[in-house]
Enzyme design. Structure first.
Site, PDB file in Angstrom:
ATOM      1  N   LYS A 104     -21.833  16.689  -8.583  1.00  0.00           N
ATOM      2  CA  LYS A 104     -20.884  15.900  -7.789  1.00  0.00           C
ATOM      3  C   LYS A 104     -20.400  16.698  -6.584  1.00  0.00           C
ATOM      4  O   LYS A 104     -20.616  17.911  -6.494  1.00  0.00           O
ATOM      5  CB  LYS A 104     -19.695  15.490  -8.662  1.00  0.00           C
ATOM      6  CG  LYS A 104     -18.893  16.665  -9.210  1.00  0.00           C
ATOM      7  CD  LYS A 104     -17.769  16.210 -10.117  1.00  0.00           C
ATOM      8  CE  LYS A 104     -16.989  17.410 -10.647  1.00  0.00           C
ATOM      9  NZ  LYS A 104     -15.818  17.004 -11.454  1.00  0.00           N
ATOM     10  N   ARG A 128      -5.860  11.646 -17.719  1.00  0.00           N
ATOM     11  CA  ARG A 128      -6.544  11.138 -16.535  1.00  0.00           C
ATOM     12  C   ARG A 128      -7.149   9.751 -16.785  1.00  0.00           C
ATOM     13  O   ARG A 128      -6.671   8.762 -16.250  1.00  0.00           O
ATOM     14  CB  ARG A 128      -7.620  12.153 -16.096  1.00  0.00           C
ATOM     15  CG  ARG A 128      -8.169  11.937 -14.713  1.00  0.00           C
ATOM     16  CD  ARG A 128      -8.820  13.181 -14.158  1.00  0.00           C
ATOM     17  NE  ARG A 128      -9.943  13.683 -14.954  1.00  0.00           N
ATOM     18  CZ  ARG A 128     -10.659  14.755 -14.626  1.00  0.00           C
ATOM     19  NH1 ARG A 128     -10.356  15.444 -13.531  1.00  0.00           N
ATOM     20  NH2 ARG A 128     -11.669  15.155 -15.378  1.00  0.00           N
ATOM     21  N   TYR A 183      -2.950  31.421  17.979  1.00  0.00           N
ATOM     22  CA  TYR A 183      -1.805  30.516  18.085  1.00  0.00           C
ATOM     23  C   TYR A 183      -0.544  31.133  17.475  1.00  0.00           C
ATOM     24  O   TYR A 183      -0.584  31.746  16.410  1.00  0.00           O
ATOM     25  CB  TYR A 183      -2.104  29.199  17.372  1.00  0.00           C
ATOM     26  CG  TYR A 183      -3.171  28.374  18.046  1.00  0.00           C
ATOM     27  CD1 TYR A 183      -2.913  27.729  19.247  1.00  0.00           C
ATOM     28  CD2 TYR A 183      -4.430  28.251  17.474  1.00  0.00           C
ATOM     29  CE1 TYR A 183      -3.888  26.970  19.873  1.00  0.00           C
ATOM     30  CE2 TYR A 183      -5.421  27.492  18.089  1.00  0.00           C
ATOM     31  CZ  TYR A 183      -5.149  26.854  19.286  1.00  0.00           C
ATOM     32  OH  TYR A 183      -6.125  26.103  19.897  1.00  0.00           O
ATOM     33  N   MET A 225      -9.196  26.105  14.605  1.00  0.00           N
ATOM     34  CA  MET A 225     -10.030  25.017  14.113  1.00  0.00           C
ATOM     35  C   MET A 225     -11.507  25.406  14.087  1.00  0.00           C
ATOM     36  O   MET A 225     -12.238  25.062  13.150  1.00  0.00           O
ATOM     37  CB  MET A 225      -9.846  23.772  14.987  1.00  0.00           C
ATOM     38  CG  MET A 225     -10.640  22.568  14.506  1.00  0.00           C
ATOM     39  SD  MET A 225     -10.448  21.114  15.558  1.00  0.00           S
ATOM     40  CE  MET A 225      -8.749  20.652  15.166  1.00  0.00           C
TER      41      MET A 225
END
Length: 375
Positions: free
Chosen positions: A40, A137, A265, A312
């Site tokens: 998966k 779940r 940043y 990014m």
């Protein structure tokens, strides 16, 4: 997403490591047990189709996925082995799953009654009933509903009662108390069934590694395929798991910053003396976590700190001395006897190794070695 073949960042997936991990686990299993490869989430970030092929080569007899779309992708790629969807599938797709010979997980009787009119005896739907023994779940919690569902599956030719299973919440922890509670609940529920299905299974990777006595006749082998320890560093596996993924790049730029200059940043890092700073073309848009400022990568066998915020698309590192653009950078893997594991990255990021590999986006090309399969 566009793949970045024209930049240096790559995820290198080792087919030999995947095959070895699967073979090692199969060697430990009872001869009557089967190993289904859990592929998966794009094979935990390693690539759905290539990983399925490697595990098939190593002896996996089926696959587990999270959603029907993953199962259909495997079928479209030519895989004929059994495929089990572990999550709940919208009932409107029951007939499609049956047509494609995909087994579905069911956790309540209502789902079965809604699915039945869509199905035919010529293309019956294979069903695994999920039992909620403590994961909270999906699945049946009480024997009444379980037996009602089992009776419906057994008596209706439009269904095949193929399996019953549960999932353990703490199989990768030292304290077995809650694990044992779930084991007890599972056996009590299954023992109420007048007839057992073909597969009775409880084992994910952690259960099979550290609680093999609990193994049923089907092992859902997941994170171990990829050479990662499901416990992080809490428990030692019974054999060496071979990491299958390396994250590599190159310096795209290198410059000498004078004392007092800042990086990235927020200007959160200021050089206290003249320093060589290298730029690496990878960032959080590629799934490399933004929180890894202060962590490290490997350059020429040196651990180099990530300085300033991860951007990014790029990040900056402090170099021990000048290195030219094009110099190899290992973000996860080995370099000159030193290594950085996915668990190391996860520990620094405050998460688990699974999340790290699953988070790498398609913008990073996957390259496969030790095999002739080409993406």
């Amino acid at each position: 997403m566009v793949e970045g073949w024209h930049r240096a960042s790559r995820l290198v997936v080792d087919a030999a490591a995947i095959r070895q991990n699967v073979k090692k686990e199969i060697e430990r299993l009872d001869p009557q047990s089967e190993l289904f490869a859990v592929v998966k989430a794009n094979g935990y970030g390693h690539g759905l189709i290539p990983v399925a092929r490697y595990t098939e080569q190593a002896g996996a007899t089926g696959f587990c996925v999270a959603i029907l779309d993953e199962a259909l992708t495997l079928r479209e790629a030519g895989f004929a082995e059994p495929i089990l969807v572990l999550g709940i599938t919208n009932v409107k797709w029951a007939a499609l799953a049956a047509e494609k010979n995909v087994s579905l997980t069911v956790g309540d009787v209502e789902w079965l009654t809604k699915a039945a009119p869509q199905l035919t005896a010529e293309h019956p739907l294979k069903v695994h009933l999920a039992l909620d023994t403590g994961m909270g779940r999906i699945g049946f919690q009480e024997s009444d509903g379980l037996n009602q569902a089992a009776e419906l599956l057994t008596n209706d030719p439009r269904f095949v009662f193929e399996g019953v299973f549960t999932h353990f919440a703490t199989a990768d922890e030292k304290d077995p108390t809650y694990f044992n509670l779930q084991v007890d609940r599972f056996h009590k529920l299954v023992d109420t069934l007048p007839e057992k299905p073909r597969y009775v299974h409880v084992s994910n990777t952690a259960t099979s590694l550290w609680h093999a006595a609990c193994n049923g006749n089907l092992i859902r082998f997941g994170v171990g395929i990829y050479g990662m320890n499901p416990s992080g560093t809490v428990l030692e596996p019974p054999y060496d798991l071979q990491p299958a993924m390396t994250l590599e790049s190159q310096l795209s730029f290198s410059k000498l910053l004078k004392k007092g200059r800042s990086v990235s940043y927020g200007a959160t890092y200021t050089v206290e003396q003249d320093e060589w700073i290298g730029t690496v073309p990878i960032g959080y848009a590629d799934g490399y976590p933004r929180c890894l400022q202060g962590f490290h990568v490997l350059v020429d066998g040196h651990f180099c700190e990530i300085v300033g915020r991860v951007c990014m698309d790029q990040l900056m590192i402090r170099l021990p001395h000048e290195y030219p653009a094009g110099t190899s950078v290992i973000l996860a893997g080995k370099s000159q006897g030193k290594s950085i594991s996915m668990t190391d990255i996860a520990d620094y990021a405050g998460t688990i190794n699974y999340e790290i590999t699953c988070g790498f986006t398609e913008r990073i090309p996957r390259v496969y070695k030790n095999n002739d399969i080409v993406k």
